[in-house]
Design an enzyme around this catalytic site. Structure first.
Site, PDB file in Angstrom:
ATOM      1  N   SER A 103     -11.460  -1.733   2.240  1.00 26.71           N
ATOM      2  CA  SER A 103     -10.689  -2.154   3.412  1.00 26.71           C
ATOM      3  C   SER A 103     -10.183  -0.919   4.154  1.00 26.71           C
ATOM      4  O   SER A 103      -9.470  -0.096   3.582  1.00 26.71           O
ATOM      5  CB  SER A 103      -9.518  -3.029   2.965  1.00 26.71           C
ATOM      6  OG  SER A 103      -8.779  -3.471   4.069  1.00 26.71           O
ATOM      7  N   GLU A 144      -5.700   2.240   5.943  1.00 19.08           N
ATOM      8  CA  GLU A 144      -5.397   2.081   4.518  1.00 19.08           C
ATOM      9  C   GLU A 144      -6.178   3.113   3.718  1.00 19.08           C
ATOM     10  O   GLU A 144      -5.692   3.654   2.733  1.00 19.08           O
ATOM     11  CB  GLU A 144      -5.778   0.674   4.059  1.00 19.08           C
ATOM     12  CG  GLU A 144      -5.594   0.420   2.577  1.00 19.08           C
ATOM     13  CD  GLU A 144      -5.917  -1.016   2.203  1.00 19.08           C
ATOM     14  OE1 GLU A 144      -6.589  -1.207   1.181  1.00 19.08           O
ATOM     15  OE2 GLU A 144      -5.500  -1.943   2.929  1.00 19.08           O
ATOM     16  N   ARG A 152       0.823  -1.219   0.000  1.00 18.93           N
ATOM     17  CA  ARG A 152       0.000   0.000   0.000  1.00 18.93           C
ATOM     18  C   ARG A 152       0.857   1.269   0.000  1.00 18.93           C
ATOM     19  O   ARG A 152       0.540   2.267   0.642  1.00 18.93           O
ATOM     20  CB  ARG A 152      -0.968   0.007   1.183  1.00 18.93           C
ATOM     21  CG  ARG A 152      -1.898  -1.198   1.200  1.00 18.93           C
ATOM     22  CD  ARG A 152      -2.754  -1.294  -0.075  1.00 18.93           C
ATOM     23  NE  ARG A 152      -3.514  -2.539  -0.087  1.00 18.93           N
ATOM     24  CZ  ARG A 152      -3.151  -3.645  -0.729  1.00 18.93           C
ATOM     25  NH1 ARG A 152      -2.021  -3.682  -1.419  1.00 18.93           N
ATOM     26  NH2 ARG A 152      -3.908  -4.715  -0.707  1.00 18.93           N
TER      27      ARG A 152
END
Length: 298
Positions: A220, A290, A170
């Site tokens: 998410s 995230e 990420r």
């Protein structure tokens, strides 16, 4: 800033545009100025103008892994949704920043090119996917990314090769340097279409079984902490189903927060903070978001 409409009469520009229309959570305040360029040249013009006039500039992709605060965003929002061309060059695919990741994976399937199967259900844009090195089910964008054309914050055009596109979980060079993605080149492999389709069907079934696709959400919410799974920690903290305002920790997957009706960005942020605090107190684990959170409080 309202001078942008005079400065760029050929570019679609809206004032005080509600951003809840452009986010998957269906939350967020208004943009002072909302700009929708149709070409790379128009994008470059606006970026250079904002830099020269010290106007704050924010890039908006597909709004999928994003929370925009209820006070909205000052300055200019550059929405690249109109840059959607996807083309093939031998075993490579070139997709523009606003192209949907799902559409790009489908294009690869239609061309019998394998490598983007993991992306068949990720609801982001190409630009956003590169920015955060999006991934799912064991695959990441960086696995197949060959090159990218980007703009710097000053409006300078750059072509980045694979070796310059450092990526991690990420994270990417693009995010680190705040580059604006214009297009991406993916190196794929020829494969029988039915095999690609079978893999996509398998991943789609897994996604539908595990994720709360029936509600608006930002995807998410938390990164995977080392040695743990965020969803499991949240579940073991007794938070599954917990509600603040119109935001709820999903009953289907505790790693998701869904809008069960009338949620605000503040509801989302308060619930995120409560989850982080509870997991920290119970397990001494820090949950890092995230999802990207931008904008101003109301």
């Amino acid at each position: 800033m309202n001078n942008l409409q005079t400065q760029f009469p050929h570019i679609a520009i809206k004032l005080n545009e509600p951003l809840s229309k452009y986010t998957y959570t269906k939350t967020g305040g208004a943009a002072d100025v909302f700009v929708m360029p149709k070409t790379i040249e128009e994008t470059q013009e606006v970026v250079a103008y904002c830099h020269q006039n010290k106007i704050p500039l924010t890039i908006l992709g597909n709004g999928s892994n994003l929370i925009i605060k209820d006070g909205g965003i000052r300055g200019v929002i550059l929405h690249l949704d109109l840059l959607q061309t996807i083309e093939r060059n031998n075993t490579q695919i070139i997709a523009m920043s606003g192209a949907k990741l799902i559409d790009t994976a489908k294009f690869a399937l239609d061309e019998s090119l394998s490598g983007l199967e993991f992306a068949c259900g990720i609801p982001g844009s190409i630009g956003g996917a590169l920015h955060m090195n999006a991934g799912a089910y064991g695959g990441e964008i960086s696995d197949v990314l060959e090159a990218a054309t980007v703009l710097t914050q000053t409006g300078e055009l750059k072509k980045l090769k694979r070796s310059e596109l450092k990526a991690a979980y990420r994270f990417s060079t693009i995010a680190e340097k705040n580059y604006i993605v214009l297009d991406a080149t993916f190196s794929l492999a020829l494969e029988e279409k039915n095999l690609i389709q079978a893999k996509m069907d398998e991943l789609t079934a897994a996604r539908e079984a595990k994720q709360p696709l029936e509600y608006p959400s930002c995807g998410s919410v938390f990164k995977r902490p080392p040695g743990h799974f965020a969803g499991k920690l949240i579940q073991d903290s007794g938070l599954q189903g917990h509600i603040i305002g119109g935001a709820q920790v999903s009953l289907k997957h505790a790693g998701f927060i869904v809008n069960i009706g009338g949620a605000t960005a503040t509801d989302y942020m308060n619930l995120i903070a409560y989850v982080q605090q509870t997991v920290r107190e119970k397990f001494d684990v820090e949950l890092e978001t995230e999802v990207k959170i931008i904008g101003e409080d109301k």
